[in-house]
Design an enzyme around this catalytic site. Structure first.
Site, mmCIF file in Angstrom:
data_model
loop_
_atom_site.group_PDB
_atom_site.id
_atom_site.type_symbol
_atom_site.label_atom_id
_atom_site.label_comp_id
_atom_site.label_asym_id
_atom_site.label_seq_id
_atom_site.Cartn_x
_atom_site.Cartn_y
_atom_site.Cartn_z
ATOM 1 N N GLY A 111 -0.955 -10.056 44.622
ATOM 2 C CA GLY A 111 -1.631 -10.988 43.714
ATOM 3 C C GLY A 111 -2.890 -11.591 44.298
ATOM 4 O O GLY A 111 -3.131 -12.792 44.133
ATOM 5 N N ASP A 156 2.133 -15.194 39.011
ATOM 6 C CA ASP A 156 1.408 -15.052 40.276
ATOM 7 C C ASP A 156 0.502 -16.255 40.531
ATOM 8 O O ASP A 156 0.367 -16.726 41.664
ATOM 9 C CB ASP A 156 0.612 -13.733 40.303
ATOM 10 C CG ASP A 156 -0.068 -13.418 38.976
ATOM 11 O OD1 ASP A 156 0.021 -14.231 38.038
ATOM 12 O OD2 ASP A 156 -0.705 -12.356 38.880
#
Ligand code: MEV
Length: 326
Positions: A111, A156
């Site tokens: 991420g 995320d």
């Protein structure tokens, strides 16, 4: 006396690993995510020239420049677009210079785009003295991700902002920290790069074709996430492992398991793991496994035998934070 105005700030944010609930979380179900120890750092400066400048050597962006009035317009290079749109969404009157450094490869699927978005928004909040709350930082960063990708649950972004291990519902409707001390995870990287949005769209096509079936699968994943939340809070790793295996079965039925990850996952289970599953969009990126200490070595060997790379990551780490300022 006037307080000195801060000119430069360095903010870091962690990467993430989805523990359970991927895909179903895009459609309103809960998931559980943990923040991982590899961090992205962004040094952000306000400048007098109305220009955005970015140096992000980890993603091969060097001396990228654009007038502030042009932010978000035209062709946006992959390594620059999240920060560019983040700065546009924040609304800064002056110029902004950003230099980033990453402790992890953007290949792992930890991420990095979301973490760097969070870094920039938090840094601008400090530099402009806006004092945004963590939830406001999450909301603005999530808007930025949606502006670019059009899709995504925001889990995320939540991990990068809040850190720790979170029970999370789509779009941040619920963000609940699960206060635990540790999480004995082993993470295996498949070496395969996948595009999350492509896989989300493939699952969506299946859901359009078989809505009644897929809705049941999402519901079942949502229920097992509720049970997993309890197991995590009780550090009941045997139950959590079993729930991870259930979750993997549902993900396989959605078509996102893939042979490479399957080999690593089933190898880990045979070598004595409590449970193992893919993490994230599937097909590639990483798998994770919960393992009793006595089986750690055998499980790591099994992951490597299946062609995976064991990555040393610490789970449940701190969220976005100011590292230094002047
Ligand atoms: C991708 O890492 C996880 C998905 O659930 C997408 C998302 O939640 O944004 C597939």
């Amino acid at each position: 006396m006037l307080k000195d105005i801060m000119k430069k700030v360095t903010v870091s944010a962690p990467g993430k690993l989805m523990l359970l609930g991927e895909h179903a979380v895009v459609y309103g179900r809960p998931c559980i995510v943990t923040a991982v120890g590899q961090r992205i750092r962004a040094m952000v400066e306000l400048t007098d020239q109305p220009v955005f400048e970015l140096n992000a050597p980890d993603v091969a962006v060097v001396h990228y420049q654009k007038p502030m009035s042009e932010l978000g317009k035209g062709d946006l290079p992959k390594g620059a677009k999240f920060m560019e749109v983040a700065i546009k969404n924040f609304g800064v009157r002056r110029g902004v210079k950003v230099t980033t450094a990453s402790e992890f490869s953007s290949q792992f699927g930890f991420g990095s785009s979301s973490a760097s978005t969070v870094c920039v928004i938090k840094a601008l909040s400090e530099l402009t003295n806006k004092k945004l709350s963590d939830k406001q930082i999450f909301d603005l960063s999530y808007k930025t991700v949606l502006d670019i990708q059009g899709k995504g649950s925001g889990f995320d972004v939540a991990a990068a902002t809040f850190g720790g291990t979170l029970y999370f519902v789509t779009g941040g409707k619920v963000i609940k920290p699960l206060n635990i001390k540790s999480l004995p995870l082993i993470v295996g990287y498949s070496g395969i790069k996948v595009d999350t949005v492509t896989l989300v769209n493939e699952v969506l096509e299946k859901a359009k074709k078989y809505p009644a079936v897929i809705e049941h699968i999402y519901d079942a994943i949502g229920r097992l996430v509720e049970l997993a939340k309890k197991a995590i809070l009780q550090s009941d790793w045997a139950t959590l492992g079993e729930l991870m295996n259930f979750n993997e079965g549902y993900l396989a039925s959605l078509g996102v398991e893939g042979p490479k990850l399957a080999g690593m996952i089933y190898g880990a289970r045979e070598a004595g793991a409590y449970g193992a599953k893919l993490s994230g969009a599937g097909i590639g990126d990483c798998m994770l496994t919960l393992t009793p200490a006595k089986a750690k070595k055998a499980v790591e060997q099994a992951i490597e035998k299946a062609g995976g790379q064991v990555i040393d990551v610490k789970a449940n780490v701190e969220g976005a934070k100011v590292e230094s300022s002047d």
